[in-house]
Design a protein around this motif. Structure first.
Motif, mmCIF file in Angstrom:
data_model
loop_
_atom_site.group_PDB
_atom_site.id
_atom_site.type_symbol
_atom_site.label_atom_id
_atom_site.label_comp_id
_atom_site.label_asym_id
_atom_site.label_seq_id
_atom_site.Cartn_x
_atom_site.Cartn_y
_atom_site.Cartn_z
ATOM 1 N N ARG A 102 -22.395 31.908 78.641
ATOM 2 C CA ARG A 102 -22.345 32.162 77.197
ATOM 3 C C ARG A 102 -23.678 32.686 76.690
ATOM 4 N NH1 ARG A 102 -19.450 26.530 75.825
ATOM 5 N NH2 ARG A 102 -17.379 27.049 76.587
ATOM 6 N N LYS A 103 -24.776 32.063 77.158
ATOM 7 C CA LYS A 103 -26.093 32.525 76.737
ATOM 8 C C LYS A 103 -26.324 33.963 77.172
ATOM 9 C CE LYS A 103 -28.564 28.126 76.590
ATOM 10 N NZ LYS A 103 -29.629 27.323 77.201
ATOM 11 N N GLY A 104 -25.919 34.278 78.397
ATOM 12 C CA GLY A 104 -26.068 35.640 78.894
ATOM 13 C C GLY A 104 -25.264 36.636 78.071
ATOM 14 N N ARG A 105 -24.050 36.260 77.719
ATOM 15 C CA ARG A 105 -23.221 37.139 76.881
ATOM 16 C C ARG A 105 -23.844 37.345 75.513
ATOM 17 N NH1 ARG A 105 -17.876 33.830 78.255
ATOM 18 N NH2 ARG A 105 -17.638 34.484 80.414
ATOM 19 N N ARG A 106 -24.359 36.266 74.939
ATOM 20 C CA ARG A 106 -24.997 36.372 73.623
ATOM 21 C C ARG A 106 -26.212 37.287 73.683
ATOM 22 N NH1 ARG A 106 -24.815 29.977 72.660
ATOM 23 N NH2 ARG A 106 -22.593 29.786 72.214
ATOM 24 N N ARG A 107 -27.011 37.151 74.733
ATOM 25 C CA ARG A 107 -28.197 38.005 74.881
ATOM 26 C C ARG A 107 -27.799 39.469 74.994
ATOM 27 N NH1 ARG A 107 -31.056 34.249 79.352
ATOM 28 N NH2 ARG A 107 -31.732 32.593 77.962
ATOM 29 N N ARG A 111 -21.901 20.318 86.304
ATOM 30 C CA ARG A 111 -22.285 21.603 86.864
ATOM 31 C C ARG A 111 -21.468 22.736 86.258
ATOM 32 N NH1 ARG A 111 -21.935 20.620 93.063
ATOM 33 N NH2 ARG A 111 -21.562 22.846 93.003
ATOM 34 N N ARG A 112 -20.177 22.514 86.064
ATOM 35 C CA ARG A 112 -19.338 23.537 85.447
ATOM 36 C C ARG A 112 -19.752 23.827 84.020
ATOM 37 N NH1 ARG A 112 -13.015 22.906 86.861
ATOM 38 N NH2 ARG A 112 -13.073 24.136 88.748
ATOM 39 N N ARG A 113 -20.035 22.760 83.262
ATOM 40 C CA ARG A 113 -20.468 22.954 81.882
ATOM 41 C C ARG A 113 -21.763 23.743 81.830
ATOM 42 N NH1 ARG A 113 -19.518 16.788 80.167
ATOM 43 N NH2 ARG A 113 -17.255 16.860 80.036
ATOM 44 N N ARG A 114 -22.686 23.444 82.726
ATOM 45 C CA ARG A 114 -23.956 24.180 82.767
ATOM 46 C C ARG A 114 -23.715 25.652 83.076
ATOM 47 N NH1 ARG A 114 -27.327 19.749 86.222
ATOM 48 N NH2 ARG A 114 -27.644 18.273 84.527
ATOM 49 N N ARG A 115 -22.810 25.932 84.029
ATOM 50 C CA ARG A 115 -22.479 27.322 84.351
ATOM 51 C C ARG A 115 -21.910 28.046 83.143
ATOM 52 N NH1 ARG A 115 -18.894 26.658 89.308
ATOM 53 N NH2 ARG A 115 -20.243 25.292 90.461
ATOM 54 N N ARG A 116 -20.988 27.372 82.457
ATOM 55 C CA ARG A 116 -20.379 27.991 81.273
ATOM 56 C C ARG A 116 -21.422 28.277 80.205
ATOM 57 N NH1 ARG A 116 -15.645 23.725 81.056
ATOM 58 N NH2 ARG A 116 -14.387 24.497 82.768
ATOM 59 N N ARG A 117 -22.333 27.334 79.986
ATOM 60 C CA ARG A 117 -23.385 27.544 78.997
ATOM 61 C C ARG A 117 -24.268 28.726 79.370
ATOM 62 N NH1 ARG A 117 -24.940 21.229 78.471
ATOM 63 N NH2 ARG A 117 -23.140 20.597 77.238
ATOM 64 N N ARG A 118 -24.628 28.819 80.646
ATOM 65 C CA ARG A 118 -25.451 29.952 81.100
ATOM 66 C C ARG A 118 -24.736 31.274 80.867
ATOM 67 N NH1 ARG A 118 -26.533 27.251 86.651
ATOM 68 N NH2 ARG A 118 -27.913 25.581 86.030
#
Length: 170
Positions: A156-161, A147-154
């Motif tokens: 990161r994706k938001g920051r990239r966008r 769950r933590r890894r998924r949060r971090r990925r989300r």
């Protein structure tokens, strides 16, 4: 018969005072190896057979439980301690003065508990432990690391966008 014997004798000895131990990656590896070794012994699987650990658990119709039991015990112990004993909370807060140790900081018990319960900090852990329903819900979640890894990925994706949108506007 063997499973009951394993639960009553081997697991109880292996997990004795486990709720108060700090377990690093190396200790987790040792615990998993011990669990696999005990199943291999009970199933009379020789090491020369080159049988994978996954197959051993499949044959035993079991899954790795020692680490899960250890985390559950730690979770219930810290929740009980924070919720009831002010003296122990003062000790956990670090109210004891002394010299700072030299070298790399050791893995702290509370950081490990916070990581297992998906709490961001000790204060969040403390608030969660005081609220019984939130504490129980945190203990019932299956794999918090995923769950933590998924949060971090989300995130990161938001920051990239956001970065891409900012560059496109310029």
């Amino acid at each position: 018969m063997k499973k009951g014997l394993r639960e009553s004798c081997i697991c109880s000895v292996a997990l004795y005072t486990s709720e108060t131990r700090t377990v690093g990656k190396n200790e987790e590896r040792v615990i998993n190896a011990f669990e696999t070794w005990s199943w291999r012994g009970m199933l009379k699987i020789k090491w020369k057979g080159r049988i994978t650990n996954d197959y051993v658990f499949q044959r035993a119709k079991e899954e790795r439980l020692l680490l899960k039991i250890l985390k559950n015990r730690r979770h219930s112990w810290i929740g009980h301690t924070i919720g009831h004993s002010e003296f122990v909370v003062n000790i956990l807060d670090g109210a004891i003065s002394g010299k700072k140790a030299v070298g790399r900081p050791r893995l702290r018990y509370l950081k490990q508990v916070a990581r297992n319960t998906a709490a961001d900090s000790y204060s969040a852990l403390k608030r969660m432990a005081c609220n019984n329903s939130r504490w129980k819900a945190a203990n019932q979640s299956k794999d918090l690391r995923i769950r933590r890894r998924r949060r971090r990925r989300r995130r990161r994706k938001g920051r990239r966008r956001r970065r891409r949108k900012g560059k496109e506007k310029e």
